[in-house]
Design a protein around this motif. Structure first.
Motif, PDB file in Angstrom:
ATOM      1  N   ILE A 109      -0.250  19.034  16.364  1.00 17.45           N
ATOM      2  CA  ILE A 109       0.176  19.680  15.124  1.00 17.45           C
ATOM      3  C   ILE A 109      -0.567  20.993  14.934  1.00 17.45           C
ATOM      4  N   PHE A 110      -1.860  20.982  15.258  1.00 16.53           N
ATOM      5  CA  PHE A 110      -2.658  22.195  15.138  1.00 16.53           C
ATOM      6  C   PHE A 110      -2.078  23.307  16.018  1.00 16.53           C
ATOM      7  N   ASP A 111      -1.726  22.981  17.254  1.00 17.14           N
ATOM      8  CA  ASP A 111      -1.190  23.987  18.173  1.00 17.14           C
ATOM      9  C   ASP A 111       0.160  24.516  17.707  1.00 17.14           C
ATOM     10  N   LEU A 112       1.001  23.632  17.170  1.00 13.44           N
ATOM     11  CA  LEU A 112       2.316  24.064  16.698  1.00 13.44           C
ATOM     12  C   LEU A 112       2.185  24.951  15.459  1.00 13.44           C
ATOM     13  N   LEU A 113       1.293  24.586  14.545  1.00 12.81           N
ATOM     14  CA  LEU A 113       1.066  25.422  13.367  1.00 12.81           C
ATOM     15  C   LEU A 113       0.476  26.775  13.772  1.00 12.81           C
ATOM     16  N   LEU A 115       1.009  28.325  16.474  1.00  8.52           N
ATOM     17  CA  LEU A 115       2.046  29.111  17.133  1.00  8.52           C
ATOM     18  C   LEU A 115       2.888  29.884  16.131  1.00  8.52           C
ATOM     19  N   PHE A 116       2.850  29.451  14.853  1.00  7.51           N
ATOM     20  CA  PHE A 116       3.585  30.161  13.808  1.00  7.51           C
ATOM     21  C   PHE A 116       2.634  30.749  12.763  1.00  7.51           C
ATOM     22  N   ASP A 117       1.400  31.044  13.216  1.00  4.80           N
ATOM     23  CA  ASP A 117       0.434  31.808  12.415  1.00  4.80           C
ATOM     24  C   ASP A 117       0.088  31.152  11.080  1.00  4.80           C
ATOM     25  N   ALA A 118      -0.106  29.847  11.110  1.00  6.12           N
ATOM     26  CA  ALA A 118      -0.481  29.145   9.886  1.00  6.12           C
ATOM     27  C   ALA A 118      -1.987  29.213   9.616  1.00  6.12           C
ATOM     28  N   PHE A 119      -2.736  29.843  10.519  1.00  6.04           N
ATOM     29  CA  PHE A 119      -4.178  29.994  10.336  1.00  6.04           C
ATOM     30  C   PHE A 119      -4.543  31.475  10.347  1.00  6.04           C
ATOM     31  N   GLU A 120      -5.715  31.764   9.818  1.00  8.43           N
ATOM     32  CA  GLU A 120      -6.172  33.149   9.778  1.00  8.43           C
ATOM     33  C   GLU A 120      -6.408  33.680  11.190  1.00  8.43           C
ATOM     34  N   ILE A 150       5.597  23.036   6.660  1.00  7.99           N
ATOM     35  CA  ILE A 150       4.394  23.806   6.350  1.00  7.99           C
ATOM     36  C   ILE A 150       4.511  25.213   6.928  1.00  7.99           C
ATOM     37  N   ALA A 151       4.899  25.301   8.203  1.00  5.53           N
ATOM     38  CA  ALA A 151       4.984  26.602   8.862  1.00  5.53           C
ATOM     39  C   ALA A 151       6.003  27.515   8.180  1.00  5.53           C
ATOM     40  N   ARG A 152       7.117  26.938   7.699  1.00  9.52           N
ATOM     41  CA  ARG A 152       8.123  27.752   7.013  1.00  9.52           C
ATOM     42  C   ARG A 152       7.615  28.267   5.675  1.00  9.52           C
ATOM     43  N   SER A 153       6.739  27.512   5.035  1.00  9.70           N
ATOM     44  CA  SER A 153       6.327  27.833   3.667  1.00  9.70           C
ATOM     45  C   SER A 153       5.124  28.749   3.569  1.00  9.70           C
ATOM     46  N   VAL A 154       4.215  28.680   4.544  1.00 14.36           N
ATOM     47  CA  VAL A 154       2.916  29.318   4.339  1.00 14.36           C
ATOM     48  C   VAL A 154       2.972  30.838   4.285  1.00 14.36           C
ATOM     49  N   ALA A 175      10.014  21.879   1.390  1.00 10.20           N
ATOM     50  CA  ALA A 175       9.227  22.986   0.865  1.00 10.20           C
ATOM     51  C   ALA A 175       7.834  22.517   0.467  1.00 10.20           C
ATOM     52  N   ILE A 176       6.891  23.450   0.537  1.00 11.13           N
ATOM     53  CA  ILE A 176       5.530  23.200   0.081  1.00 11.13           C
ATOM     54  C   ILE A 176       5.328  23.985  -1.208  1.00 11.13           C
ATOM     55  N   TYR A 177       4.699  23.348  -2.204  1.00 16.90           N
ATOM     56  CA  TYR A 177       4.507  23.969  -3.501  1.00 16.90           C
ATOM     57  C   TYR A 177       3.028  24.134  -3.803  1.00 16.90           C
ATOM     58  N   ALA A 178       2.755  25.068  -4.732  1.00 16.37           N
ATOM     59  CA  ALA A 178       1.394  25.233  -5.251  1.00 16.37           C
ATOM     60  C   ALA A 178       1.332  24.575  -6.618  1.00 16.37           C
ATOM     61  N   ARG A 179       0.320  23.728  -6.824  1.00 15.43           N
ATOM     62  CA  ARG A 179       0.152  23.061  -8.114  1.00 15.43           C
ATOM     63  C   ARG A 179      -0.837  23.843  -8.956  1.00 15.43           C
ATOM     64  N   SER A 180      -0.464  24.103 -10.206  1.00 11.31           N
ATOM     65  CA  SER A 180      -1.344  24.783 -11.150  1.00 11.31           C
ATOM     66  C   SER A 180      -1.236  24.094 -12.502  1.00 11.31           C
ATOM     67  N   ALA A 181      -1.909  24.644 -13.468  1.00 11.54           N
ATOM     68  CA  ALA A 181      -1.862  24.044 -14.805  1.00 11.54           C
ATOM     69  C   ALA A 181      -0.451  24.080 -15.375  1.00 11.54           C
ATOM     70  N   GLU A 182       0.322  25.062 -14.943  1.00  5.45           N
ATOM     71  CA  GLU A 182       1.703  25.178 -15.442  1.00  5.45           C
ATOM     72  C   GLU A 182       2.672  24.266 -14.705  1.00  5.45           C
ATOM     73  N   GLY A 183       2.216  23.576 -13.675  1.00  3.89           N
ATOM     74  CA  GLY A 183       3.078  22.694 -12.898  1.00  3.89           C
ATOM     75  C   GLY A 183       3.208  23.186 -11.467  1.00  3.89           C
TER      76      GLY A 183
END
Length: 360
Positions: A109-113, A115-120, A150-154, A175-183
């Motif tokens: 999974i690390f290698d696949l992520l 490959l689509f630049d999911a890390f700095e 994850i790769a599509r969303s980041v 989809a991946i979402y960001a959770r905040s106080a507003e939801g």
């Protein structure tokens, strides 16, 4: 590693930078860019558009096949960094194995992520931010998210490093979402380097249509798509080669020969084009031309077993048994186990038998 002398294949459209500008930079550094994969491809770049056009299973199958072939697989950002078009962020001393162990993330999974630049960072050493991201991704995977979701969303929120400050959530969708106080909110910001132009998109769509028609056996339709593509990009040797294959399959051999020659003119080192043109010449009875083209293919790639075998058979059919034996012997150095190898062995034995002095 230096770019000079390397051949870069690209699968999928690039999102981080226009392909034509990257190709120009590679050529400036004395390398080569080719669409898809040829025998001479040393690096294969996975464009992020694959995430939208291909299923997760299809991408994984491509990843496995290309990885097992021994090619270097790199991401878009890795490609740009190799060319000097993107700076390498400051790094800490984290190794790949240490990051994986601490994050409890599957190496695959690390290698696949990656490959689509999911890390700095695209390679060692990794930063502390990469570790934070890896842990967040591991939590998302544990909650049921797929690596492709994850790769599509980041990349929707800008630089991936900015995700370290967000609480990421998977809601049972792709989809991946960001959770905040507003939801929950989507990561739907503009792509950081979205410089694609309509012409680039049109080219990619045309090539996809051509490949689809070719795969379905609609060879004349595919040839027409490739021709439209080449009218927009006259420098793509792979498109010319593919069009030649389609024309040959449709029985238009003279037109096919023209496009094989066009592919070779655009890329004199395109060994498959020399090989296929040799086969076409042989079928049309132009033995000398076929011999020259096969010789050129072997000159470019001395381990091209198919070309060696075909040259041996051509020489045998032409009655030059000594040359046939020489090339069959060379073939057996490259392949000793297949059915073709058995044929080569029988050819060598036949020549030896014919060479023995006859006794009364």
């Amino acid at each position: 590693m230096a770019v000079a002398g390397q051949t870069f294949g690209i699968v999928g459209a690039l999102s981080a930078f226009p392909r034509r500008l990257v190709a120009r930079e590679v050529e400036r550094q004395h390398g080569h860019v080719r669409r898809g994969v040829t025998r001479q491809t040393t690096y294969l770049v996975f464009g992020r558009s694959l995430l939208a056009k291909s299923s997760e299973a299809e991408i994984e199958a491509r990843f496995d096949a290309e990885h097992s072939s021994g090619r270097w697989l790199i991401s878009e950002n890795g490609f740009l960094r190799l060319l000097g078009l993107m700076s390498v962020p400051a790094a800490s001393a984290l190794s790949r194995q240490s990051l994986i162990d601490q994050a409890r993330l599957s190496p695959r999974i690390f290698d696949l992520l990656s490959l689509f630049d999911a890390f700095e960072h695209g390679s060692e050493p990794y930063s502390f931010r990469d570790l934070i991201l890896a842990r967040k991704y591991a939590e998302l995977i544990a909650s049921g998210a797929s690596w492709s979701a994850i790769a599509r969303s980041v990349h929707r929120s800008g630089p991936v490093a900015s995700l370290t400050a967000l609480s990421l959530h998977h809601g049972g969708t792709d989809a991946i979402y960001a959770r905040s106080a507003e939801g929950l909110s989507e990561l739907n910001g503009q792509l950081l380097f979205d410089l694609d132009t309509p012409d680039d998109a049109a080219l990619e769509d045309l090539f996809d249509l051509a490949e689809e028609a070719e795969a379905n056996g609609d060879y004349l339709e595919a040839a027409a798509f490739y021709q439209r593509y080449l009218a927009m990009d006259r420098t793509d040797s792979v498109a010319a080669f593919n069009r030649a294959n389609c024309l040959k399959a449709a029985g238009r051999e003279l037109d096919a020969a023209h496009d094989y020659a066009r592919a070779i003119k655009l890329d004199p080192s395109f060994v498959e084009a020399w090989f296929n043109l040799a086969g076409l010449m042989n079928e049309r009875g132009r033995i000398d031309a076929a011999r020259r083209h096969l010789g050129k293919a072997i000159e470019i790639d001395g381990d091209y077993a198919d070309a060696v075998f075909n040259l041996a058979k051509l020489e045998f059919d032409a009655g030059d048994l000594a040359e046939a034996k020489r090339w069959w012997t060379r073939y057996l150095e490259l392949d000793s186990d297949s059915e073709w190898a058995r044929t080569a062995e029988r050819g060598v034995q036949y020549v030896d038998l014919q060479s023995r002095p006859r006794t009364g």
